[in-house]
Design an enzyme around this catalytic site. Structure first.
Site, PDB file in Angstrom:
ATOM      1  CG  ASP A   1      -0.319   0.291   2.518  1.00 32.26           C
ATOM      2  OD1 ASP A   1       0.937   0.340   2.589  1.00 32.26           O
ATOM      3  OD2 ASP A   1      -1.040   0.489   3.503  1.00 32.26           O
TER       4      ASP A   1
ATOM      5  N   GLY B   1       1.895  -0.344   6.352  1.00 30.80           N
ATOM      6  CA  GLY B   1       2.428   0.357   7.505  1.00 30.80           C
ATOM      7  C   GLY B   1       2.789  -0.608   8.610  1.00 30.80           C
TER       8      GLY B   1
ATOM      9  CG  ASN C   1      -1.148  -6.322  11.914  1.00 26.21           C
ATOM     10  OD1 ASN C   1      -0.860  -7.476  12.179  1.00 26.21           O
ATOM     11  ND2 ASN C   1      -0.770  -5.297  12.652  1.00 26.21           N
TER      12      ASN C   1
ATOM     13  CD  GLU D   1      -0.874  -3.867   4.476  1.00 24.93           C
ATOM     14  OE1 GLU D   1      -1.299  -2.732   4.236  1.00 24.93           O
ATOM     15  OE2 GLU D   1      -0.622  -4.253   5.653  1.00 24.93           O
TER      16      GLU D   1
ATOM     17  CG  HIS E   1       7.914 -24.539  12.895  1.00 26.72           C
ATOM     18  ND1 HIS E   1       7.841 -24.342  14.253  1.00 26.72           N
ATOM     19  CD2 HIS E   1       9.146 -25.080  12.664  1.00 26.72           C
ATOM     20  CE1 HIS E   1       8.968 -24.730  14.820  1.00 26.72           C
ATOM     21  NE2 HIS E   1       9.766 -25.181  13.874  1.00 26.72           N
ATOM     22  CG  ASN E   2       3.539 -21.847  10.577  1.00 24.08           C
ATOM     23  OD1 ASN E   2       4.304 -21.081  11.136  1.00 24.08           O
ATOM     24  ND2 ASN E   2       2.736 -22.661  11.237  1.00 24.08           N
TER      25      ASN E   2
END
Length: 173
Positions: free
Chosen positions: A8, A71, A74, A76, A103-104
């Site tokens: 953004d 910024g 979060n 995004e 891990h993910n």
């Protein structure tokens, strides 16, 4: 490796820096926007476009990851996570970036452009891009459960096992 990037207005300067640095390091970069600064821009379309492109690349066997910036990172991250099959992780240091992959098996990293100097953000992104998924059975199993819920709105046999406990307040405040 192909890397899709979106931002953004708050992450635009960082995005341009990351594109320049990552191209110089040999990554194939695709910029999903925005092309110019607009303080009133809406990030969801940019971030969703990048996440969809990562999913499409990976579905065809192409080694591809994504970066979304804002910024704080979060919103995004939340937008990228709405793309079916994508796991986007907010990383705020090297450990969270590495663990998101290890891990993910996250395919997209979110970074807050107002949270880090650009050199630190670059190191977080590099750590994310360089780290492989561990492939450990427990991590693969958990990722499978997330995918199952995404596809079916349930996790077989497990949601029924969860027993939430309530703790009423002792007195009203």
């Amino acid at each position: 490796m192909r890397v899709h990037i979106a931002t953004d207005h708050a992450g635009l300067e960082l995005s341009r820096y990351l594109v320049e640095e990552l191209v110089a390091a040999g990554y194939d970069l695709v910029d999903h926007g925005p092309a110019e600064y607009d303080a009133l821009d809406d990030y969801p379309a940019f971030c969703i476009s990048a996440a969809r492109a990562v999913r499409e690349d990976r579905d065809t066997g192409l080694d591809s990851l994504g970066i979304v910036l804002g910024g704080s990172g979060n919103g995004e991250q939340m937008a990228a996570n709405k793309v079916r099959g994508i796991r986007a992780a907010l990383a705020w240091n090297l450990d969270t970036a590495r663990l998101a992959r290890q891990h993910n098996d996250a395919q997209v990293v979110a970074v807050g452009g107002r949270q880090h100097p650009k050199e630190e953000a670059l190191e977080i992104v590099r750590a994310f891009l360089a780290e492989p998924f561990s492939g450990d059975e427990r991590h693969a199993r958990r990722i499978g459960q997330i995918a199952e819920y995404e596809a079916t709105d349930t996790v077989a046999g497990r949601l029924d096992e969860v027993r939430p406990r309530e703790f009423p307040a002792a007195r009203e405040v």
